[in-house]
Scaffold this motif. Structure first.
Motif, PDB file in Angstrom:
ATOM      1  N   TYR A  57       0.842  -1.190   0.000  1.00  0.00           N
ATOM      2  CA  TYR A  57       0.000   0.000   0.000  1.00  0.00           C
ATOM      3  C   TYR A  57       0.881   1.246   0.000  1.00  0.00           C
ATOM      4  O   TYR A  57       2.089   1.171   0.229  1.00  0.00           O
ATOM      5  CB  TYR A  57      -0.940   0.019   1.212  1.00  0.00           C
ATOM      6  N   VAL A  58       0.243   2.388  -0.248  1.00  0.00           N
ATOM      7  CA  VAL A  58       0.895   3.682  -0.128  1.00  0.00           C
ATOM      8  C   VAL A  58      -0.037   4.594   0.651  1.00  0.00           C
ATOM      9  O   VAL A  58      -1.235   4.676   0.361  1.00  0.00           O
ATOM     10  CB  VAL A  58       1.199   4.305  -1.512  1.00  0.00           C
ATOM     11  N   ASP A  59       0.505   5.245   1.670  1.00  0.00           N
ATOM     12  CA  ASP A  59      -0.223   6.289   2.406  1.00  0.00           C
ATOM     13  C   ASP A  59       0.251   7.632   1.884  1.00  0.00           C
ATOM     14  O   ASP A  59       1.466   7.859   1.775  1.00  0.00           O
ATOM     15  CB  ASP A  59       0.070   6.230   3.913  1.00  0.00           C
ATOM     16  N   ARG A  60      -0.674   8.509   1.542  1.00  0.00           N
ATOM     17  CA  ARG A  60      -0.332   9.904   1.258  1.00  0.00           C
ATOM     18  C   ARG A  60      -0.523  10.648   2.561  1.00  0.00           C
ATOM     19  O   ARG A  60      -1.582  10.586   3.177  1.00  0.00           O
ATOM     20  CB  ARG A  60      -1.246  10.475   0.171  1.00  0.00           C
ATOM     21  N   THR A  61       0.522  11.339   3.002  1.00  0.00           N
ATOM     22  CA  THR A  61       0.485  12.060   4.266  1.00  0.00           C
ATOM     23  C   THR A  61       0.897  13.513   4.031  1.00  0.00           C
ATOM     24  O   THR A  61       1.335  13.869   2.935  1.00  0.00           O
ATOM     25  CB  THR A  61       1.436  11.428   5.300  1.00  0.00           C
ATOM     26  N   LEU A  62       0.788  14.310   5.068  1.00  0.00           N
ATOM     27  CA  LEU A  62       1.257  15.688   4.977  1.00  0.00           C
ATOM     28  C   LEU A  62       2.758  15.749   4.702  1.00  0.00           C
ATOM     29  O   LEU A  62       3.262  16.741   4.200  1.00  0.00           O
ATOM     30  CB  LEU A  62       0.927  16.447   6.261  1.00  0.00           C
ATOM     31  N   ALA A  63       3.484  14.673   5.028  1.00  0.00           N
ATOM     32  CA  ALA A  63       4.934  14.623   4.816  1.00  0.00           C
ATOM     33  C   ALA A  63       5.313  13.976   3.480  1.00  0.00           C
ATOM     34  O   ALA A  63       6.490  13.846   3.177  1.00  0.00           O
ATOM     35  CB  ALA A  63       5.592  13.864   5.968  1.00  0.00           C
ATOM     36  N   GLY A  64       4.322  13.541   2.705  1.00  0.00           N
ATOM     37  CA  GLY A  64       4.608  12.905   1.420  1.00  0.00           C
ATOM     38  C   GLY A  64       4.039  11.507   1.341  1.00  0.00           C
ATOM     39  O   GLY A  64       3.221  11.098   2.157  1.00  0.00           O
ATOM     40  N   ARG A  65       4.525  10.748   0.361  1.00  0.00           N
ATOM     41  CA  ARG A  65       4.039   9.382   0.132  1.00  0.00           C
ATOM     42  C   ARG A  65       4.891   8.396   0.938  1.00  0.00           C
ATOM     43  O   ARG A  65       6.115   8.476   0.912  1.00  0.00           O
ATOM     44  CB  ARG A  65       4.108   9.041  -1.346  1.00  0.00           C
ATOM     45  N   THR A  66       4.219   7.472   1.609  1.00  0.00           N
ATOM     46  CA  THR A  66       4.902   6.480   2.425  1.00  0.00           C
ATOM     47  C   THR A  66       4.428   5.092   2.020  1.00  0.00           C
ATOM     48  O   THR A  66       3.262   4.761   2.216  1.00  0.00           O
ATOM     49  CB  THR A  66       4.614   6.708   3.929  1.00  0.00           C
ATOM     50  N   PRO A  67       5.318   4.267   1.445  1.00  0.00           N
ATOM     51  CA  PRO A  67       4.928   2.907   1.091  1.00  0.00           C
ATOM     52  C   PRO A  67       4.943   1.992   2.314  1.00  0.00           C
ATOM     53  O   PRO A  67       5.584   2.287   3.320  1.00  0.00           O
ATOM     54  CB  PRO A  67       6.007   2.486   0.087  1.00  0.00           C
ATOM     55  N   GLY A  68       4.241   0.866   2.169  1.00  0.00           N
ATOM     56  CA  GLY A  68       4.232  -0.116   3.241  1.00  0.00           C
ATOM     57  C   GLY A  68       3.698  -1.449   2.758  1.00  0.00           C
ATOM     58  O   GLY A  68       3.328  -1.608   1.591  1.00  0.00           O
ATOM     59  N   GLU A  69       3.669  -2.392   3.694  1.00  0.00           N
ATOM     60  CA  GLU A  69       3.146  -3.727   3.391  1.00  0.00           C
ATOM     61  C   GLU A  69       2.577  -4.338   4.665  1.00  0.00           C
ATOM     62  O   GLU A  69       2.898  -3.895   5.781  1.00  0.00           O
ATOM     63  CB  GLU A  69       4.255  -4.629   2.848  1.00  0.00           C
ATOM     64  N   ILE A  70       1.741  -5.348   4.495  1.00  0.00           N
ATOM     65  CA  ILE A  70       1.240  -6.103   5.643  1.00  0.00           C
ATOM     66  C   ILE A  70       2.306  -7.142   5.980  1.00  0.00           C
ATOM     67  O   ILE A  70       2.618  -8.015   5.163  1.00  0.00           O
ATOM     68  CB  ILE A  70      -0.124  -6.746   5.351  1.00  0.00           C
ATOM     69  N   ALA A  71       2.876  -7.015   7.186  1.00  0.00           N
ATOM     70  CA  ALA A  71       3.986  -7.866   7.607  1.00  0.00           C
ATOM     71  C   ALA A  71       3.522  -9.113   8.363  1.00  0.00           C
ATOM     72  O   ALA A  71       4.228 -10.123   8.396  1.00  0.00           O
ATOM     73  CB  ALA A  71       4.960  -7.077   8.475  1.00  0.00           C
ATOM     74  N   GLU A  72       2.360  -9.023   9.018  1.00  0.00           N
ATOM     75  CA  GLU A  72       1.755 -10.177   9.691  1.00  0.00           C
ATOM     76  C   GLU A  72       0.259 -10.097   9.478  1.00  0.00           C
ATOM     77  O   GLU A  72      -0.328  -9.012   9.539  1.00  0.00           O
ATOM     78  CB  GLU A  72       2.046 -10.179  11.194  1.00  0.00           C
ATOM     79  N   TYR A  73      -0.356 -11.253   9.226  1.00  0.00           N
ATOM     80  CA  TYR A  73      -1.785 -11.308   8.941  1.00  0.00           C
ATOM     81  C   TYR A  73      -2.312 -12.615   9.502  1.00  0.00           C
ATOM     82  O   TYR A  73      -2.083 -13.677   8.933  1.00  0.00           O
ATOM     83  CB  TYR A  73      -2.001 -11.237   7.431  1.00  0.00           C
ATOM     84  N   ASP A  74      -2.950 -12.563  10.660  1.00  0.00           N
ATOM     85  CA  ASP A  74      -3.485 -13.758  11.309  1.00  0.00           C
ATOM     86  C   ASP A  74      -4.932 -13.459  11.699  1.00  0.00           C
ATOM     87  O   ASP A  74      -5.212 -13.043  12.827  1.00  0.00           O
ATOM     88  CB  ASP A  74      -2.635 -14.128  12.533  1.00  0.00           C
TER      89      ASP A  74
END
Length: 156
Positions: A57-74
């Motif tokens: 995913y990508v979050d758009r924030t006041l500081a810019g774009r921040t990518p990420g991923e789901i690291a644990e999913y249970d």
């Protein structure tokens, strides 16, 4: 490296499966997350539905774009996101692991434990106290918005 770590807990008046589904639905965050009091402006899943381990995913924030991923999913008890902020050369400035541990407290009540870990690197270490303040504010806004998205009860 600077480290910020803390935990928040809130009671959400909804079944555990519904709470997990709302947290895992990255594209749905815009529906329940407020703009006021948050640096997040928009969240977008960048890998195919449905959400699962490794979803990006990508979050758009006041500081810019921040990518990420789901690291644990249970499902339906644990969900951990991992986001990072890198320089154009690929050097990590900061990264975080917002984690949710859900506990059913009856058919229609869920206790949400929200654990946050944030690491700052390089020159960003000097800003660790600011990151701490921002993280507490942002994560409190998130869990309170989650709680409110299922409706308020007077016994909170």
């Amino acid at each position: 490296m600077g480290v910020v770590e803390f935990e928040l807990a809130r009671v959400v008046h909804a079944p555990i499966d519904d709470v997990f589904a709302r947290l895992a639905d990255i594209n749905g965050y815009d529906e329940w997350m407020p703009r006021q009091g948050s640096i997040r402006r928009h969240s977008e899943q960048t890998s195919p539905d449905p959400s699962a381990l490794g979803t990006t995913y990508v979050d758009r924030t006041l500081a810019g774009r921040t990518p990420g991923e789901i690291a644990e999913y249970d499902r339906p008890t644990r969900l951990v996101f991992h986001w990072w902020d890198k320089s154009k050369r690929g050097k990590v400035h900061a990264e975080g692991w917002p984690a949710y541990r859900l506990e059913a407290k009856g058919d229609h009540t869920t206790l949400v434990h929200h654990h946050v870990k944030l690491e700052t690197h390089g020159v960003y270490r000097a800003a660790t106290p600011l990151f701490h303040w921002m993280a507490v504010r942002e994560r409190t806004t998130t869990v309170e918005a989650l709680q409110a998205s299922f409706g308020h009860h007077h016994d909170d």
